[in-house]
Design an enzyme around this catalytic site. Structure first.
Site, mmCIF file in Angstrom:
data_model
loop_
_atom_site.group_PDB
_atom_site.id
_atom_site.type_symbol
_atom_site.label_atom_id
_atom_site.label_comp_id
_atom_site.label_asym_id
_atom_site.label_seq_id
_atom_site.Cartn_x
_atom_site.Cartn_y
_atom_site.Cartn_z
ATOM 1 N N SER A 114 0.714 -1.291 0.136
ATOM 2 C CA SER A 114 -0.018 0.085 0.118
ATOM 3 C C SER A 114 0.882 1.209 0.013
ATOM 4 O O SER A 114 2.018 1.229 0.499
ATOM 5 C CB SER A 114 -0.829 0.047 1.342
ATOM 6 O OG SER A 114 -1.475 1.084 1.547
ATOM 7 N N THR B 169 0.273 3.314 1.865
ATOM 8 C CA THR B 169 0.748 3.900 3.347
ATOM 9 C C THR B 169 1.969 3.616 3.718
ATOM 10 O O THR B 169 2.398 4.340 4.799
ATOM 11 C CB THR B 169 -0.264 3.019 4.247
ATOM 12 O OG1 THR B 169 -0.637 3.603 5.419
ATOM 13 C CG2 THR B 169 0.014 1.652 4.208
ATOM 14 N N TYR C 223 -1.911 -1.450 10.919
ATOM 15 C CA TYR C 223 -2.286 -2.022 9.434
ATOM 16 C C TYR C 223 -1.045 -1.681 8.565
ATOM 17 O O TYR C 223 -0.440 -2.328 7.767
ATOM 18 C CB TYR C 223 -3.580 -1.201 8.991
ATOM 19 C CG TYR C 223 -3.576 -1.383 7.629
ATOM 20 C CD1 TYR C 223 -3.942 -2.645 7.066
ATOM 21 C CD2 TYR C 223 -3.248 -0.262 6.786
ATOM 22 C CE1 TYR C 223 -4.084 -2.940 5.379
ATOM 23 C CE2 TYR C 223 -3.443 -0.195 5.278
ATOM 24 C CZ TYR C 223 -3.689 -1.644 4.647
ATOM 25 O OH TYR C 223 -3.923 -1.765 3.241
ATOM 26 N N LYS D 129 1.997 -4.016 6.449
ATOM 27 C CA LYS D 129 2.624 -3.780 5.039
ATOM 28 C C LYS D 129 4.294 -3.619 5.200
ATOM 29 O O LYS D 129 4.902 -4.470 4.250
ATOM 30 C CB LYS D 129 1.810 -2.673 4.393
ATOM 31 C CG LYS D 129 0.379 -2.774 4.263
ATOM 32 C CD LYS D 129 -0.070 -4.088 3.403
ATOM 33 C CE LYS D 129 -1.406 -4.154 3.292
ATOM 34 N NZ LYS D 129 -1.886 -5.568 2.669
#
Ligand code: NAD
Ligand code: UD1
Length: 331
Positions: free
Chosen positions: A124, A126, A148, A152
């Site tokens: 992601s 992110t 979260y 990743k």
């Protein structure tokens, strides 16, 4: 030989399954329906007119993985399965680390046991954290601001370690920007459980009259209209990016991180206007405080995807909104 698609009943996985089947690949889907439903599998079959094997269960179930890998010749894994709600990850970090990281380790152990050496991983944007300048380039340092996001970052490192230890292994770490849209057929799309966290499914509930307005999280960012800017990408473009990544991984070893975005930023108010145009419905909104953890702007440098994967996005925000509305407003 088959491609194992973990999380293939989900939003991005189902669209990728369609692209793979249309391209003549054999696929096997594994999903526990923790955030999806069997309707998506029916949608994939109806769109493609093709069937595939499906295993219902958890990727952390090692006996189930043994069945999947012994009953099929798995050549590669496209690994979507994971939990993805940022706020929930802050409340339930252990569930997120267990599901996403332990789940990935279970898949990687099974791959090692059965000699499967290609993984395409759903990373992601992110991972660019909150202090890199836009546009985000693959070589920038990675970090996260919530569990979260850390899953990743950690899984990217795990895959780099696997490729370092096994020179025959290929891993493509696809860093998605903001996937929206739906298949043109209106048969598959995003169906979040509960109150949506992400903007597009929330706007669709406003368009459908389920909510009376959208809360716009801040209009005092340093952006052209003050609202947050994101790189929205059509889920079908994203799905096509997975086929390109798979073709790349079949010819190249090692770990490669690649952004999948359009390279263009769209503000919250521009997105609202695009949905109004596509759906011919008014989207009332109220400006509220910034959402903690949000950054002003997030968009991709897409040159590596073009150079390495020979892939680039085809659809614009108007296409994304039209396809999204066709799906969401018939639910
Ligand atoms: P999704 O929730 O629609 O799909 C994930 C699928 O994985 C679901 O069908 C769920 O039931 C399944 N799943 C979860 N845990 C599982 C487990 N332990 N065993 C078996 N199946 C399991 O999400 P999505 O939007 O399609 O996202 C797919 C991947 O892409 C995720 O890893 C997500 O973190 C990542 N990603 C998504 C976005 C986004 O905005 N949608 C952005 C960046 C990255
Ligand atoms: C969020 C996650 C990110 C994740 C991504 C895709 C946070 C802080 N970040 O990113 O980690 O990878 O989803 O799943 O949750 N907005 C509103 N009103 C809303 C919802 C959103 O104004 O009701 C705004 C946001 O402030 C942002 C934009 O819309 O400017 C997009 O938000 P969203 O869809 O949640 O995506 P991201 O914030 O990019």
């Amino acid at each position: 030989m088959s491609v194992l698609v973990t999380g293939g009943a989900g939003f991005i996985g189902s669209h990728t399954a369609v692209v793979l089947l249309d391209h003549g690949e054999d696929i096997v889907i594994l999903d526990n329906f923790s955030n999806s439903s069997p309707d998506m599998l029916d949608g994939i079959r109806r769109i493609t007119g093709k069937d595939f094997k499906f295993y219902e269960g958890d990727m952390r179930d090692k006996a189930l993985l043994d069945r999947v890998f012994t009953e099929n010749k798995i050549e590669s894994v496209i690994h979507f399965a994971g939990l993805k709600a940022v706020g929930e990850s802050v409340e339930k970090p252990l569930e997120y680390y267990d599901n996403n990281i332990n789940g990935t380790l279970c898949i990687l152990e099974a791959m090692r046991k059965y000699g499967c050496k290609i993984m395409i991983f759903s990373s992601s944007a992110t991972v660019y954290g909150n202090d890199n300048p836009v546009p985000f380039v693959e070589g920038m340092k990675t970090s996260a601001t919530n569990p979260y996001g850390w899953t990743k970052v950690f899984i990217e490192h795990i895959l780099e370690g696997v490729c370092e230890s096994d020179k025959e292994f290929s891993a493509v770490l696809l860093r998605y920007f903001n996937p929206i849209g739906a298949h043109k057929s209106g048969l598959i799309g995003e169906k979040p459980n509960g109150i949506p966290n992400n903007i597009m499914p929330y706007i669709m509930k406003v368009a459908a009259g389920e909510y009376d307005h959208l809360n716009v999280f801040g209009d005092d960012y340093d952006t052209p209209d003050g609202t947050g800017v994101r790189d929205y990408i059509h889920v079908v473009d994203l799905a096509n990016g997975h086929l390109s990544a798979l073709e790349y991984a079949r010819k190249n070893k090692g770990a490669e991180a690649v952004n999948l975005g359009t390279g263009k930023g769209t503000s919250v108010l521009e997105l609202v206007a695009a949905v109004e145009k596509a759906s011919d419905r008014k989207i009332p909104y109220v400006i509220t405080a910034r959402r903690p953890g949000d950054i002003a702007e997030c968009y991709a440098d897409v040159s590596k995807a073009k150079r390495v994967l020979n892939w680039q996005a085809q659809y614009d925000v108007d296409d994304m909104c039209a396809d999204n509305a066709r799906w969401a407003l018939k639910q």
